[in-house]
Design a protein around this motif. Sequence first.
Motif, PDB file in Angstrom:
ATOM      1  N   ALA A   2       0.832  -1.206   0.000  1.00 53.84           N
ATOM      2  CA  ALA A   2       0.000   0.000   0.000  1.00 53.84           C
ATOM      3  C   ALA A   2       0.864   1.253   0.000  1.00 53.84           C
ATOM      4  N   GLY A   3       0.370   2.281  -0.643  1.00 54.62           N
ATOM      5  CA  GLY A   3       1.004   3.591  -0.549  1.00 54.62           C
ATOM      6  C   GLY A   3       0.447   4.315   0.659  1.00 54.62           C
ATOM      7  N   LEU A   4       1.296   4.959   1.429  1.00 47.98           N
ATOM      8  CA  LEU A   4       0.856   5.663   2.634  1.00 47.98           C
ATOM      9  C   LEU A   4       1.238   7.130   2.555  1.00 47.98           C
ATOM     10  N   ILE A   5       0.371   7.968   3.067  1.00 46.50           N
ATOM     11  CA  ILE A   5       0.671   9.383   3.265  1.00 46.50           C
ATOM     12  C   ILE A   5       0.455   9.670   4.738  1.00 46.50           C
ATOM     13  N   MET A   6       1.475  10.179   5.400  1.00 48.95           N
ATOM     14  CA  MET A   6       1.368  10.487   6.816  1.00 48.95           C
ATOM     15  C   MET A   6       0.916  11.940   6.976  1.00 48.95           C
ATOM     16  N   ILE A   7      -0.124  12.124   7.752  1.00 47.66           N
ATOM     17  CA  ILE A   7      -0.653  13.458   8.050  1.00 47.66           C
ATOM     18  C   ILE A   7      -0.501  13.652   9.554  1.00 47.66           C
ATOM     19  N   GLN A   8       0.258  14.631   9.966  1.00 47.86           N
ATOM     20  CA  GLN A   8       0.418  14.897  11.400  1.00 47.86           C
ATOM     21  C   GLN A   8      -0.610  15.926  11.839  1.00 47.86           C
ATOM     22  N   VAL A   9      -1.475  15.515  12.782  1.00 49.79           N
ATOM     23  CA  VAL A   9      -2.500  16.415  13.318  1.00 49.79           C
ATOM     24  C   VAL A   9      -2.381  16.561  14.826  1.00 49.79           C
ATOM     25  N   CYS A  10      -1.378  15.921  15.412  1.00 49.32           N
ATOM     26  CA  CYS A  10      -1.148  16.025  16.851  1.00 49.32           C
ATOM     27  C   CYS A  10       0.224  16.618  17.095  1.00 49.32           C
ATOM     28  N   ASP A  11       0.307  17.466  18.088  1.00 50.36           N
ATOM     29  CA  ASP A  11       1.577  18.060  18.486  1.00 50.36           C
ATOM     30  C   ASP A  11       1.937  17.449  19.833  1.00 50.36           C
ATOM     31  N   GLY A  12       2.786  16.431  19.829  1.00 50.91           N
ATOM     32  CA  GLY A  12       3.035  15.678  21.062  1.00 50.91           C
ATOM     33  C   GLY A  12       1.819  14.841  21.361  1.00 50.91           C
TER      34      GLY A  12
ATOM     35  N   ALA B 115      -8.986  16.846  -0.632  1.00 53.75           N
ATOM     36  CA  ALA B 115      -8.549  17.695  -1.746  1.00 53.75           C
ATOM     37  C   ALA B 115      -7.509  16.998  -2.618  1.00 53.75           C
ATOM     38  N   ASN B 116      -6.724  16.093  -2.040  1.00 58.66           N
ATOM     39  CA  ASN B 116      -5.641  15.428  -2.762  1.00 58.66           C
ATOM     40  C   ASN B 116      -5.927  13.963  -3.066  1.00 58.66           C
ATOM     41  N   ALA B 117      -7.176  13.543  -2.888  1.00 58.78           N
ATOM     42  CA  ALA B 117      -7.534  12.134  -3.054  1.00 58.78           C
ATOM     43  C   ALA B 117      -7.241  11.620  -4.459  1.00 58.78           C
ATOM     44  N   SER B 118      -7.560  12.389  -5.472  1.00 59.45           N
ATOM     45  CA  SER B 118      -7.330  11.941  -6.850  1.00 59.45           C
ATOM     46  C   SER B 118      -5.844  11.847  -7.150  1.00 59.45           C
ATOM     47  N   GLN B 119      -5.087  12.860  -6.751  1.00 57.83           N
ATOM     48  CA  GLN B 119      -3.654  12.889  -7.046  1.00 57.83           C
ATOM     49  C   GLN B 119      -2.918  11.722  -6.402  1.00 57.83           C
ATOM     50  N   TYR B 120      -3.303  11.368  -5.169  1.00 58.28           N
ATOM     51  CA  TYR B 120      -2.577  10.327  -4.429  1.00 58.28           C
ATOM     52  C   TYR B 120      -3.365   9.027  -4.271  1.00 58.28           C
ATOM     53  N   ASN B 121      -4.512   8.920  -4.928  1.00 61.28           N
ATOM     54  CA  ASN B 121      -5.349   7.716  -4.855  1.00 61.28           C
ATOM     55  C   ASN B 121      -5.696   7.372  -3.408  1.00 61.28           C
ATOM     56  N   ILE B 122      -6.152   8.348  -2.666  1.00 62.53           N
ATOM     57  CA  ILE B 122      -6.528   8.143  -1.260  1.00 62.53           C
ATOM     58  C   ILE B 122      -7.920   7.527  -1.208  1.00 62.53           C
ATOM     59  N   THR B 123      -8.007   6.317  -0.661  1.00 62.49           N
ATOM     60  CA  THR B 123      -9.281   5.612  -0.580  1.00 62.49           C
ATOM     61  C   THR B 123      -9.709   5.319   0.852  1.00 62.49           C
ATOM     62  N   ALA B 124      -8.785   5.458   1.794  1.00 61.44           N
ATOM     63  CA  ALA B 124      -9.102   5.205   3.207  1.00 61.44           C
ATOM     64  C   ALA B 124      -8.226   6.093   4.080  1.00 61.44           C
TER      65      ALA B 124
END
Length: 196
Positions: free
Chosen positions: A45-55, A72-81
């Motif tokens: 699987a391809g993964l994209i890490m999104i950081q939403v926590c600070d500590g 917004a980037n689902a098509s570009q990166y094939n984000i399905t989950a």
Amino acid sequence: RTCVIDCTETSCIENCSLGDSESHGTHVAGIIGANGNLKGVAPEAGLIMIQVCDGTTCMGDDLERGLEWCIANASQYNITAVSISIGANCNLYPSLCYSSYCNANSLTPDVNDAVSKNISILMSSGNEGNTTHISSPSCIENVTTIAWSTGSENIATNSNRNSLVDFAAPGTSINSTIPNGAYLEKSGTSMSTPHV
């Protein structure tokens, strides 16, 4: 070094110097996609890490920005989950835990938007052993909510669970990746969610 999309207290930007001081995100990502000595459930699987926590602090606005970036980037990166292993502590913040849907949550419009675009949103139910309430924001109606099962196929006593839970998945002593090329066992609904 792996780059992440940093959405903490800023508009989401790529940041290649950001570390994982808590090892939580690296562990969760490894459960999904590790492809070294240990294999995740989807090693290709391809993964994209999104950081939403600070500590250890996770702000609602940061989570909203992170989910909006994924949409917004689902098509570009094939984000399905999108696998989200955060939530309120039901013992410390009982007002943030629910026995029924919490669709007034500020994240609901983003969840609904994602689901309308065929992006599954999976969230952990929480680890306080509550049998009537689950953690916000996993109580949003269009979220796929995950509880923690033990190796014996039972629901873990520490797992929050009620009628809103969709699946239970392994979460006991899960060996996965942590920073600096190491491995560590951790337990909880945070480990169950990426299995699904």
